[in-house]
Design a protein around this motif. Structure first.
Motif, PDB file in Angstrom:
ATOM      1  N   LEU A  53      12.723 -11.513  -2.505  1.00  0.00           N
ATOM      2  CA  LEU A  53      12.704 -11.087  -3.904  1.00  0.00           C
ATOM      3  C   LEU A  53      11.258 -10.790  -4.293  1.00  0.00           C
ATOM      4  CD1 LEU A  53      14.322 -10.837  -6.624  1.00  0.00           C
ATOM      5  CD2 LEU A  53      13.588 -13.188  -7.087  1.00  0.00           C
ATOM      6  N   LYS A  54      11.052  -9.670  -4.977  1.00  0.00           N
ATOM      7  CA  LYS A  54       9.690  -9.322  -5.440  1.00  0.00           C
ATOM      8  C   LYS A  54       9.735  -9.164  -6.962  1.00  0.00           C
ATOM      9  CE  LYS A  54       5.974  -5.915  -4.895  1.00  0.00           C
ATOM     10  NZ  LYS A  54       5.219  -5.083  -3.967  1.00  0.00           N
ATOM     11  N   PRO A  55       9.580 -10.258  -7.678  1.00  0.00           N
ATOM     12  CA  PRO A  55       9.698 -10.175  -9.138  1.00  0.00           C
ATOM     13  C   PRO A  55       8.321 -10.136  -9.809  1.00  0.00           C
ATOM     14  CG  PRO A  55       9.800 -12.456  -8.473  1.00  0.00           C
ATOM     15  CD  PRO A  55       9.465 -11.648  -7.225  1.00  0.00           C
ATOM     16  N   PRO A  96      12.899  -6.059  -8.798  1.00  0.00           N
ATOM     17  CA  PRO A  96      13.187  -5.685 -10.177  1.00  0.00           C
ATOM     18  C   PRO A  96      11.942  -6.010 -11.003  1.00  0.00           C
ATOM     19  CG  PRO A  96      14.230  -7.783  -9.630  1.00  0.00           C
ATOM     20  CD  PRO A  96      13.291  -7.447  -8.504  1.00  0.00           C
ATOM     21  N   GLU A  97      11.262  -4.991 -11.492  1.00  0.00           N
ATOM     22  CA  GLU A  97       9.985  -5.240 -12.194  1.00  0.00           C
ATOM     23  C   GLU A  97      10.139  -5.108 -13.702  1.00  0.00           C
ATOM     24  OE1 GLU A  97       6.709  -2.499 -11.543  1.00  0.00           O
ATOM     25  OE2 GLU A  97       5.343  -3.799 -12.644  1.00  0.00           O
ATOM     26  N   VAL A  98       9.951  -6.220 -14.401  1.00  0.00           N
ATOM     27  CA  VAL A  98       9.879  -6.156 -15.865  1.00  0.00           C
ATOM     28  C   VAL A  98       8.418  -5.832 -16.179  1.00  0.00           C
ATOM     29  CG1 VAL A  98      10.165  -7.419 -18.024  1.00  0.00           C
ATOM     30  CG2 VAL A  98      11.774  -7.798 -16.128  1.00  0.00           C
ATOM     31  N   ILE A 126       8.569  -0.126   4.569  1.00  0.00           N
ATOM     32  CA  ILE A 126       8.561   1.234   4.010  1.00  0.00           C
ATOM     33  C   ILE A 126       9.209   1.243   2.622  1.00  0.00           C
ATOM     34  CG2 ILE A 126      10.695   1.713   5.362  1.00  0.00           C
ATOM     35  CD1 ILE A 126       8.115   4.414   4.539  1.00  0.00           C
ATOM     36  N   LYS A 127       8.558   1.883   1.694  1.00  0.00           N
ATOM     37  CA  LYS A 127       9.138   2.038   0.347  1.00  0.00           C
ATOM     38  C   LYS A 127      10.184   3.153   0.390  1.00  0.00           C
ATOM     39  CE  LYS A 127       7.263   4.689  -2.639  1.00  0.00           C
ATOM     40  NZ  LYS A 127       6.352   4.268  -3.659  1.00  0.00           N
ATOM     41  N   VAL A 128      11.402   2.878  -0.027  1.00  0.00           N
ATOM     42  CA  VAL A 128      12.443   3.900   0.117  1.00  0.00           C
ATOM     43  C   VAL A 128      13.046   4.384  -1.198  1.00  0.00           C
ATOM     44  CG1 VAL A 128      13.037   3.222   2.489  1.00  0.00           C
ATOM     45  CG2 VAL A 128      14.265   2.175   0.583  1.00  0.00           C
ATOM     46  N   TRP A 146      12.425  -1.431  -2.562  1.00  0.00           N
ATOM     47  CA  TRP A 146      12.953  -0.571  -3.639  1.00  0.00           C
ATOM     48  C   TRP A 146      12.605  -1.247  -4.944  1.00  0.00           C
ATOM     49  CZ3 TRP A 146      16.834   3.570  -3.465  1.00  0.00           C
ATOM     50  CH2 TRP A 146      17.403   3.891  -4.708  1.00  0.00           C
ATOM     51  N   ARG A 147      12.012  -0.484  -5.867  1.00  0.00           N
ATOM     52  CA  ARG A 147      11.618  -1.057  -7.163  1.00  0.00           C
ATOM     53  C   ARG A 147      12.457  -0.461  -8.284  1.00  0.00           C
ATOM     54  NH1 ARG A 147       6.983   0.094 -11.001  1.00  0.00           N
ATOM     55  NH2 ARG A 147       6.684   1.990  -9.794  1.00  0.00           N
ATOM     56  N   GLY A 148      13.031  -1.332  -9.095  1.00  0.00           N
ATOM     57  CA  GLY A 148      13.743  -0.907 -10.303  1.00  0.00           C
ATOM     58  C   GLY A 148      12.921  -1.371 -11.492  1.00  0.00           C
ATOM     59  N   LEU A 161       4.905  -9.290  -7.397  1.00  0.00           N
ATOM     60  CA  LEU A 161       4.074  -8.120  -7.678  1.00  0.00           C
ATOM     61  C   LEU A 161       2.996  -8.585  -8.657  1.00  0.00           C
ATOM     62  CD1 LEU A 161       4.879  -6.913 -10.797  1.00  0.00           C
ATOM     63  CD2 LEU A 161       7.021  -6.565  -9.577  1.00  0.00           C
ATOM     64  N   SER A 162       1.897  -7.842  -8.759  1.00  0.00           N
ATOM     65  CA  SER A 162       0.850  -8.292  -9.687  1.00  0.00           C
ATOM     66  C   SER A 162       0.968  -7.621 -11.052  1.00  0.00           C
ATOM     67  CB  SER A 162      -0.546  -8.096  -9.095  1.00  0.00           C
ATOM     68  OG  SER A 162      -0.773  -6.750  -8.742  1.00  0.00           O
ATOM     69  N   GLY A 163       1.531  -6.430 -11.113  1.00  0.00           N
ATOM     70  CA  GLY A 163       1.934  -5.834 -12.381  1.00  0.00           C
ATOM     71  C   GLY A 163       0.833  -5.332 -13.298  1.00  0.00           C
ATOM     72  N   MET A 196       0.881  -1.192   0.000  1.00  0.00           N
ATOM     73  CA  MET A 196       0.000   0.000   0.000  1.00  0.00           C
ATOM     74  C   MET A 196       0.909   1.231   0.000  1.00  0.00           C
ATOM     75  SD  MET A 196      -1.464  -0.288   3.948  1.00  0.00           S
ATOM     76  CE  MET A 196      -1.910   1.428   4.108  1.00  0.00           C
ATOM     77  N   ASP A 197       1.966   1.119  -0.831  1.00  0.00           N
ATOM     78  CA  ASP A 197       3.020   2.138  -0.825  1.00  0.00           C
ATOM     79  C   ASP A 197       2.985   3.016  -2.069  1.00  0.00           C
ATOM     80  OD1 ASP A 197       3.712  -0.165  -2.358  1.00  0.00           O
ATOM     81  OD2 ASP A 197       5.812   0.444  -2.382  1.00  0.00           O
ATOM     82  N   GLU A 198       1.803   3.114  -2.715  1.00  0.00           N
ATOM     83  CA  GLU A 198       1.724   3.963  -3.895  1.00  0.00           C
ATOM     84  C   GLU A 198       2.177   5.367  -3.507  1.00  0.00           C
ATOM     85  OE1 GLU A 198      -1.033   2.636  -2.488  1.00  0.00           O
ATOM     86  OE2 GLU A 198      -1.151   0.796  -3.662  1.00  0.00           O
TER      87      GLU A 198
HETATM   88  C1  5MM Z   1       4.836  -2.813  -9.239  1.00  0.00           C
HETATM   89  O1  5MM Z   1       4.279  -2.095  -8.190  1.00  0.00           O
HETATM   90  C2  5MM Z   1       4.366  -2.698  -6.906  1.00  0.00           C
HETATM   91  C3  5MM Z   1       3.427  -3.856  -6.774  1.00  0.00           C
HETATM   92  O2  5MM Z   1       2.148  -3.409  -7.153  1.00  0.00           O
HETATM   93  P1  5MM Z   1       1.257  -4.259  -8.153  1.00  0.00           P
HETATM   94  O3  5MM Z   1       0.924  -5.542  -7.431  1.00  0.00           O
HETATM   95  O4  5MM Z   1       0.040  -3.377  -8.374  1.00  0.00           O
HETATM   96  O5  5MM Z   1       2.034  -4.487  -9.412  1.00  0.00           O
HETATM   97  C4  5MM Z   1       4.043  -1.629  -5.865  1.00  0.00           C
HETATM   98  O6  5MM Z   1       4.512  -1.994  -4.603  1.00  0.00           O
HETATM   99  C5  5MM Z   1       4.644  -0.309  -6.276  1.00  0.00           C
HETATM  100  O7  5MM Z   1       6.034  -0.385  -6.200  1.00  0.00           O
HETATM  101  C6  5MM Z   1       4.097   0.759  -5.357  1.00  0.00           C
HETATM  102  O8  5MM Z   1       2.704   0.830  -5.559  1.00  0.00           O
HETATM  103  C7  5MM Z   1       4.745   2.112  -5.528  1.00  0.00           C
HETATM  104  O9  5MM Z   1       4.556   2.541  -6.812  1.00  0.00           O
HETATM  105  P2  5MM Z   1       4.879   4.063  -7.218  1.00  0.00           P
HETATM  106  O10 5MM Z   1       5.028   4.000  -8.705  1.00  0.00           O
HETATM  107  O11 5MM Z   1       3.701   4.866  -6.826  1.00  0.00           O
HETATM  108  O12 5MM Z   1       6.105   4.472  -6.494  1.00  0.00           O
END
Ligand code: 5MM
Length: 340
Positions: free
Chosen positions: A218-220, A178-180, A96-98, A137-139, A260-262, A23-25
């Motif tokens: 890992l969150k792929p 790392p999100e493709v 926490i998203k950093v 951390w998301r790349g 992640l659900s992507g 819930m880190d949007e």
């Molecule tokens: C890929 O996004 C992450 C997982 O979410 P989904 O399951 O919807 O794919 C999610 O944790 C994302 O990293 C956060 O929502 C933060 O996104 P933003 O782009 O707002 O920093």
């Protein structure tokens, strides 16, 4: 560095077939989702929505950890109780998203690099002092014509590894994401090829930065065809391709993989996770779970719509999606759960 504490937290996050709720949007992403439903894009609306989530009764039956963004981390319930206390009291681990989002990757049109390493040690120390036990951390890696480049993959992997090392130093479990990205017409085999290259680079960099793999998650992405690809493989084919690939690419010492659900439809994301565990659970060295944002929250937001009269039914939807994904972690999800 208290590595044993980090390892213990990593194990706790994936114990008992539970998963994570992202819930880190960022403010920007949250506002974008609110705007689509006509919800006011205000601090108070974001606070009220996050209060709805964290006060959902019995969420900890299915959810081990919540990932917050900085704004939410510092907010409080309407009655003044800090969110952090509410989450701790519910028996859920705080994350926490950093990363500070992404910017254009210079010299590489169409590619992105995550930022946020400047001052990260200080921020991690503050978050840890306030109760965070893990970070994220998301790349982002984009598939397109002639991209991703090796430079972009390696640069994102390097940042993920630097972040992960700093987290462990601060006593926090790093979630390495790392999100493709799914957008595009590319077939499943292209997603597989790119994700392979990405994870190879990520684990190489983690090793170079002395990150203890027993103390990360890992969150792929799953191995999927692009959202606009004409051929969409079956649930079983996606599960098969994803698990076979992960078995070859993710070291046995990693305690858990939380997808992640992507942007997948929420029910399909649950079906994919379920098929993976139903087919392979006995053969997996790591826990295979979820760290979904949209695939849990979408129906919740649609029911809430910013109206306090809808809180209870939105919480019921959150509880239900969490329960379905928890069942998927045991390979026991059944479509009939959606109608019960
Ligand atoms: C890929 O996004 C992450 C997982 O979410 P989904 O399951 O919807 O794919 C999610 O944790 C994302 O990293 C956060 O929502 C933060 O996104 P933003 O782009 O707002 O920093």
């Amino acid at each position: 560095m208290d590595l044993q504490k980090v390892i213990k937290t990593a194990k706790a996050l994936v114990a008992d077939n539970k998963g994570l709720l992202a819930m880190d949007e960022s403010i920007h992403s949250c506002n974008k989702r609110f705007a689509l439903l006509g919800i006011p894009e205000t601090v108070e609306a974001r606070r009220a929505y996050r209060e709805l989530i964290i006060t959902t009764p019995n969420l900890s039956e299915f959810i081990s950890g919540l990932i917050l963004c900085d704004e939410t981390f510092r907010q409080s319930k309407r009655d003044g109780t800090p969110f952090i206390k509410v989450i701790e009291d519910a028996g859920i681990i705080i994350g926490i998203k950093v990363d500070a989002g992404e910017v254009d990757f210079e010299g590489h049109p169409g590619e992105k690099i995550a930022i946020g390493l400047d001052g990260l040690s200080e921020r991690l120390a503050e978050y840890a002092g306030m109760g965070a036990r893990f970070a994220k951390w998301r790349g982002e890696i984009i598939i397109g014509k002639d991209i991703p480049s090796k430079d972009c993959i390696d640069a994102n992997a390097k940042s993920l590894a630097k972040y992960a090392a700093l987290c462990q130093e601060a006593g926090l479990v790093p979630i390495v994401e790392p999100e493709v990205i799914m957008d595009g017409k590319h077939p499943l085999c292209r997603c597989l090829e790119v994700t392979k290259e990405v994870l190879l680079s990520v684990f190489n960099q983690l090793q170079l930065h002395n990150v203890a793999l027993e103390g990360i998650l890992l969150k792929p992405n799953m191995i999927l065809p692009g959202l606009n690809c004409a051929i969409q493989e079956s649930v079983e084919e996606v599960a098969d391709a994803t698990v076979r690939f992960l078995l070859k690419s993710v070291p046995l010492t990693v305690p858990g993989i939380a997808f992640l659900s992507g942007g997948q439809p929420y029910q399909l994301a649950t079906e994919h996770l379920n098929a993976m565990n139903a087919q392979f659970k006995d053969k997996l060295p790591w826990a295979l779970t979820f760290s979904f944002s949209r695939a849990i929250q979408q129906p919740v937001l649609e029911l809430w719509k910013g109206n306090k009269n809808n809180v209870e039914k939105a919480q019921a939807a959150l509880f239900h999606r969490s329960k379905c994904n928890y069942a998927a972690c045991r390979g026991e999800y059944d479509i009939t759960m959606e109608y019960s």
